[in-house]
Design a protein around this motif. Structure first.
Motif, PDB file in Angstrom:
ATOM      1  N   TYR A  35       0.840  -1.184   0.000  1.00 27.82           N
ATOM      2  CA  TYR A  35       0.000   0.000   0.000  1.00 27.82           C
ATOM      3  C   TYR A  35       0.881   1.243   0.000  1.00 27.82           C
ATOM      4  O   TYR A  35       2.001   1.247   0.502  1.00 27.82           O
ATOM      5  CB  TYR A  35      -0.874   0.062   1.263  1.00 27.82           C
ATOM      6  CG  TYR A  35      -1.927  -0.998   1.374  1.00 27.82           C
ATOM      7  CD1 TYR A  35      -1.669  -2.191   2.033  1.00 27.82           C
ATOM      8  CD2 TYR A  35      -3.192  -0.798   0.845  1.00 27.82           C
ATOM      9  CE1 TYR A  35      -2.642  -3.162   2.159  1.00 27.82           C
ATOM     10  CE2 TYR A  35      -4.180  -1.766   0.975  1.00 27.82           C
ATOM     11  CZ  TYR A  35      -3.894  -2.938   1.631  1.00 27.82           C
ATOM     12  OH  TYR A  35      -4.864  -3.899   1.751  1.00 27.82           O
ATOM     13  N   GLN A  37       0.583   5.217   1.443  1.00 28.30           N
ATOM     14  CA  GLN A  37      -0.198   6.055   2.342  1.00 28.30           C
ATOM     15  C   GLN A  37       0.193   7.507   2.167  1.00 28.30           C
ATOM     16  O   GLN A  37       1.354   7.877   2.342  1.00 28.30           O
ATOM     17  CB  GLN A  37       0.019   5.644   3.805  1.00 28.30           C
ATOM     18  CG  GLN A  37      -0.802   6.454   4.783  1.00 28.30           C
ATOM     19  CD  GLN A  37      -0.591   6.036   6.224  1.00 28.30           C
ATOM     20  OE1 GLN A  37       0.212   5.152   6.521  1.00 28.30           O
ATOM     21  NE2 GLN A  37      -1.319   6.659   7.128  1.00 28.30           N
ATOM     22  N   GLY A  40      -4.535  12.637   3.669  1.00 22.08           N
ATOM     23  CA  GLY A  40      -5.779  13.004   3.009  1.00 22.08           C
ATOM     24  C   GLY A  40      -6.266  11.999   1.980  1.00 22.08           C
ATOM     25  O   GLY A  40      -7.379  12.144   1.459  1.00 22.08           O
ATOM     26  N   LEU A  41      -5.448  10.991   1.697  1.00 18.15           N
ATOM     27  CA  LEU A  41      -5.835   9.978   0.708  1.00 18.15           C
ATOM     28  C   LEU A  41      -5.967   8.593   1.329  1.00 18.15           C
ATOM     29  O   LEU A  41      -6.428   7.659   0.659  1.00 18.15           O
ATOM     30  CB  LEU A  41      -4.820   9.929  -0.427  1.00 18.15           C
ATOM     31  CG  LEU A  41      -4.700  11.185  -1.284  1.00 18.15           C
ATOM     32  CD1 LEU A  41      -3.600  10.999  -2.332  1.00 18.15           C
ATOM     33  CD2 LEU A  41      -6.024  11.536  -1.956  1.00 18.15           C
ATOM     34  N   GLY A  42      -5.571   8.429   2.550  1.00 19.97           N
ATOM     35  CA  GLY A  42      -5.644   7.118   3.180  1.00 19.97           C
ATOM     36  C   GLY A  42      -4.630   6.160   2.597  1.00 19.97           C
ATOM     37  O   GLY A  42      -3.555   6.562   2.127  1.00 19.97           O
ATOM     38  N   LEU A  43      -4.959   4.875   2.599  1.00 17.65           N
ATOM     39  CA  LEU A  43      -4.096   3.851   2.033  1.00 17.65           C
ATOM     40  C   LEU A  43      -4.673   3.410   0.699  1.00 17.65           C
ATOM     41  O   LEU A  43      -5.873   3.150   0.586  1.00 17.65           O
ATOM     42  CB  LEU A  43      -4.019   2.627   2.958  1.00 17.65           C
ATOM     43  CG  LEU A  43      -3.054   2.702   4.124  1.00 17.65           C
ATOM     44  CD1 LEU A  43      -3.600   3.590   5.223  1.00 17.65           C
ATOM     45  CD2 LEU A  43      -2.774   1.309   4.658  1.00 17.65           C
ATOM     46  N   LEU A  45      -4.034   0.649  -2.526  1.00 18.35           N
ATOM     47  CA  LEU A  45      -3.376  -0.605  -2.865  1.00 18.35           C
ATOM     48  C   LEU A  45      -2.612  -0.483  -4.171  1.00 18.35           C
ATOM     49  O   LEU A  45      -3.165  -0.074  -5.200  1.00 18.35           O
ATOM     50  CB  LEU A  45      -4.419  -1.715  -2.966  1.00 18.35           C
ATOM     51  CG  LEU A  45      -3.901  -3.111  -3.255  1.00 18.35           C
ATOM     52  CD1 LEU A  45      -3.021  -3.605  -2.106  1.00 18.35           C
ATOM     53  CD2 LEU A  45      -5.070  -4.062  -3.492  1.00 18.35           C
TER      54      LEU A  45
ATOM     55  N   MET B  45       0.392  -0.318  11.883  1.00 18.88           N
ATOM     56  CA  MET B  45      -1.062  -0.388  11.814  1.00 18.88           C
ATOM     57  C   MET B  45      -1.540  -1.664  12.503  1.00 18.88           C
ATOM     58  O   MET B  45      -1.026  -2.744  12.238  1.00 18.88           O
ATOM     59  CB  MET B  45      -1.482  -0.431  10.348  1.00 18.88           C
ATOM     60  CG  MET B  45      -2.952  -0.279  10.116  1.00 18.88           C
ATOM     61  SD  MET B  45      -3.406   1.408   9.788  1.00 18.88           S
ATOM     62  CE  MET B  45      -2.691   1.628   8.176  1.00 18.88           C
ATOM     63  N   MET B  89      -3.979   7.679  14.325  1.00 21.95           N
ATOM     64  CA  MET B  89      -4.842   7.769  13.139  1.00 21.95           C
ATOM     65  C   MET B  89      -5.710   6.522  13.138  1.00 21.95           C
ATOM     66  O   MET B  89      -5.216   5.414  13.350  1.00 21.95           O
ATOM     67  CB  MET B  89      -4.009   7.810  11.863  1.00 21.95           C
ATOM     68  CG  MET B  89      -3.399   9.149  11.548  1.00 21.95           C
ATOM     69  SD  MET B  89      -4.611  10.374  11.038  1.00 21.95           S
ATOM     70  CE  MET B  89      -5.044   9.766   9.426  1.00 21.95           C
ATOM     71  N   PHE B  91      -8.353   4.297  10.815  1.00 22.53           N
ATOM     72  CA  PHE B  91      -8.829   4.070   9.454  1.00 22.53           C
ATOM     73  C   PHE B  91      -9.971   3.061   9.462  1.00 22.53           C
ATOM     74  O   PHE B  91      -9.876   1.993  10.076  1.00 22.53           O
ATOM     75  CB  PHE B  91      -7.699   3.522   8.564  1.00 22.53           C
ATOM     76  CG  PHE B  91      -6.609   4.514   8.289  1.00 22.53           C
ATOM     77  CD1 PHE B  91      -5.462   4.526   9.059  1.00 22.53           C
ATOM     78  CD2 PHE B  91      -6.737   5.427   7.262  1.00 22.53           C
ATOM     79  CE1 PHE B  91      -4.438   5.433   8.798  1.00 22.53           C
ATOM     80  CE2 PHE B  91      -5.722   6.337   6.991  1.00 22.53           C
ATOM     81  CZ  PHE B  91      -4.585   6.346   7.763  1.00 22.53           C
ATOM     82  N   LYS B 103      -8.939  -7.538  -1.415  1.00 24.41           N
ATOM     83  CA  LYS B 103      -8.619  -6.120  -1.372  1.00 24.41           C
ATOM     84  C   LYS B 103      -9.345  -5.405  -0.244  1.00 24.41           C
ATOM     85  O   LYS B 103     -10.544  -5.566  -0.049  1.00 24.41           O
ATOM     86  CB  LYS B 103      -9.003  -5.488  -2.707  1.00 24.41           C
ATOM     87  CG  LYS B 103      -8.807  -4.004  -2.774  1.00 24.41           C
ATOM     88  CD  LYS B 103      -9.317  -3.469  -4.104  1.00 24.41           C
ATOM     89  CE  LYS B 103      -9.350  -1.955  -4.071  1.00 24.41           C
ATOM     90  NZ  LYS B 103      -9.888  -1.399  -5.324  1.00 24.41           N
ATOM     91  N   LEU B 104      -8.602  -4.605   0.514  1.00 23.78           N
ATOM     92  CA  LEU B 104      -9.159  -3.706   1.506  1.00 23.78           C
ATOM     93  C   LEU B 104      -9.283  -2.322   0.880  1.00 23.78           C
ATOM     94  O   LEU B 104      -8.341  -1.836   0.266  1.00 23.78           O
ATOM     95  CB  LEU B 104      -8.252  -3.602   2.727  1.00 23.78           C
ATOM     96  CG  LEU B 104      -8.354  -4.670   3.824  1.00 23.78           C
ATOM     97  CD1 LEU B 104      -7.307  -4.407   4.897  1.00 23.78           C
ATOM     98  CD2 LEU B 104      -9.734  -4.692   4.445  1.00 23.78           C
ATOM     99  N   PHE B 106      -9.764   1.508   2.020  1.00 27.76           N
ATOM    100  CA  PHE B 106      -9.636   2.320   3.220  1.00 27.76           C
ATOM    101  C   PHE B 106     -10.275   3.686   3.054  1.00 27.76           C
ATOM    102  O   PHE B 106     -10.326   4.245   1.943  1.00 27.76           O
ATOM    103  CB  PHE B 106      -8.152   2.546   3.546  1.00 27.76           C
ATOM    104  CG  PHE B 106      -7.455   1.348   4.125  1.00 27.76           C
ATOM    105  CD1 PHE B 106      -6.897   0.396   3.305  1.00 27.76           C
ATOM    106  CD2 PHE B 106      -7.366   1.192   5.502  1.00 27.76           C
ATOM    107  CE1 PHE B 106      -6.248  -0.714   3.843  1.00 27.76           C
ATOM    108  CE2 PHE B 106      -6.717   0.093   6.041  1.00 27.76           C
ATOM    109  CZ  PHE B 106      -6.162  -0.856   5.215  1.00 27.76           C
ATOM    110  N   GLY B 107     -10.726   4.243   4.176  1.00 24.45           N
ATOM    111  CA  GLY B 107     -11.090   5.646   4.214  1.00 24.45           C
ATOM    112  C   GLY B 107      -9.836   6.497   4.353  1.00 24.45           C
ATOM    113  O   GLY B 107      -8.718   5.986   4.427  1.00 24.45           O
ATOM    114  N   THR B 108     -10.033   7.805   4.428  1.00 25.57           N
ATOM    115  CA  THR B 108      -8.900   8.725   4.473  1.00 25.57           C
ATOM    116  C   THR B 108      -8.340   8.933   5.879  1.00 25.57           C
ATOM    117  O   THR B 108      -7.318   9.577   6.044  1.00 25.57           O
ATOM    118  CB  THR B 108      -9.276  10.081   3.879  1.00 25.57           C
ATOM    119  OG1 THR B 108     -10.463  10.538   4.529  1.00 25.57           O
ATOM    120  CG2 THR B 108      -9.536   9.969   2.381  1.00 25.57           C
ATOM    121  N   GLY B 109      -9.019   8.397   6.879  1.00 24.25           N
ATOM    122  CA  GLY B 109      -8.489   8.424   8.231  1.00 24.25           C
ATOM    123  C   GLY B 109      -9.005   9.581   9.072  1.00 24.25           C
ATOM    124  O   GLY B 109      -9.381  10.636   8.559  1.00 24.25           O
TER     125      GLY B 109
END
Lengths: 113, 116
Positions: A35, A37, A40-43, A45, B45, B89, B91, B103-104, B106-109
């Protein structure tokens, strides 16, 4: 305890260099992931792998490639690093088929100058 | 495509108080997993809590619990008796259950600050 390790915590490279990020897991997991990171965009893939020599593109594969020659090791390759690849890179692994969570490494902060 | 939205970039809470972090998601699937992951300043994480969509009962893990509203596609995290070590943080993440699709998304946190 599951352990996912990444070869470097911090890495500084120059534009155009070939960069290797290494990830190793010690729990015999079939699945491994890379991933990226960004604030503002998160993670997001980049690539994932279900087994040795298998790989599948994620959401943002452009500019990256991967290699999985051994089950425990998953490498992310930046063929020609660019400044927009400056980011935090996280590796993860999970067990198949009893999938309940992904286990993450500590991350590599890559800066491309 | 599935999307996960965390509308609160930052939150703060007094130590020992309760805080709720919001997450909404969009999917056409009926069966899936939802997760909350925590990323402390050291960056490793870790999983906080997991919810299977087919289970109506909300998941709980000690001081952490979720409010899962499937129809509303909402999955909020409640932290009770907040501690300094909860600063991180957070997520929210979504995964389909389909075979072979790991596949995961994710949100932006949400960055959570604990005020002593």
């Amino acid at each position: 305890d599951v352990k996912v390790t990444q070869s470097s915590r911090y890495l500084v490279k120059r534009t155009g260099e070939k960069v290797f990020l290494e990830c190793v897991q010690d729990m015999d997991h079939e699945n491994m992931f890379w991933y990226r990171q960004d604030p503002g965009l998160g993670l997001r893939l980049i690539y994932f792998s279900y087994d040795v020599k298998m790989k599948e593109k994620g959401d943002i594969p452009e500019g990256y490639s991967v290699s999985r020659e051994k089950k425990e090791r998953f490498s992310l390759i930046l063929e020609s690093a660019s400044t927009n690849q400056t980011s935090m890179y996280l590796c993860a692994s999970s067990f198949f088929p009893r999938v309940r969570e992904q286990f993450f490494g500590p991350g590599t902060r890559l800066t491309v100058l | 495509a599935q999307t996960v939205t965390q509308s609160q970039p930052e939150m703060s809470v007094q130590e020992a108080e309760t805080v709720t972090l919001s997450c909404t998601y969009d999917t056409s699937e009926s069966d899936y997993y939802l997760f909350w992951y925590k990323q402390p300043p050291s960056r490793q994480m870790i999983l906080v809590i997991r919810q299977e969509a087919y289970k109506q009962q909300n998941a709980t893990e000690n001081r952490f619990s979720v409010n899962f509203q499937k129809a509303a596609k909402s999955f909020s995290l409640k932290i009770s008796d907040s501690q300094l070590g909860d600063a991180a943080m957070y997520f929210c993440a979504y995964r389909r259950i389909n075979f072979g699709n790991e596949k995961l998304t994710f949100g932006t946190g949400t960055r959570l600050t604990i005020i002593p």
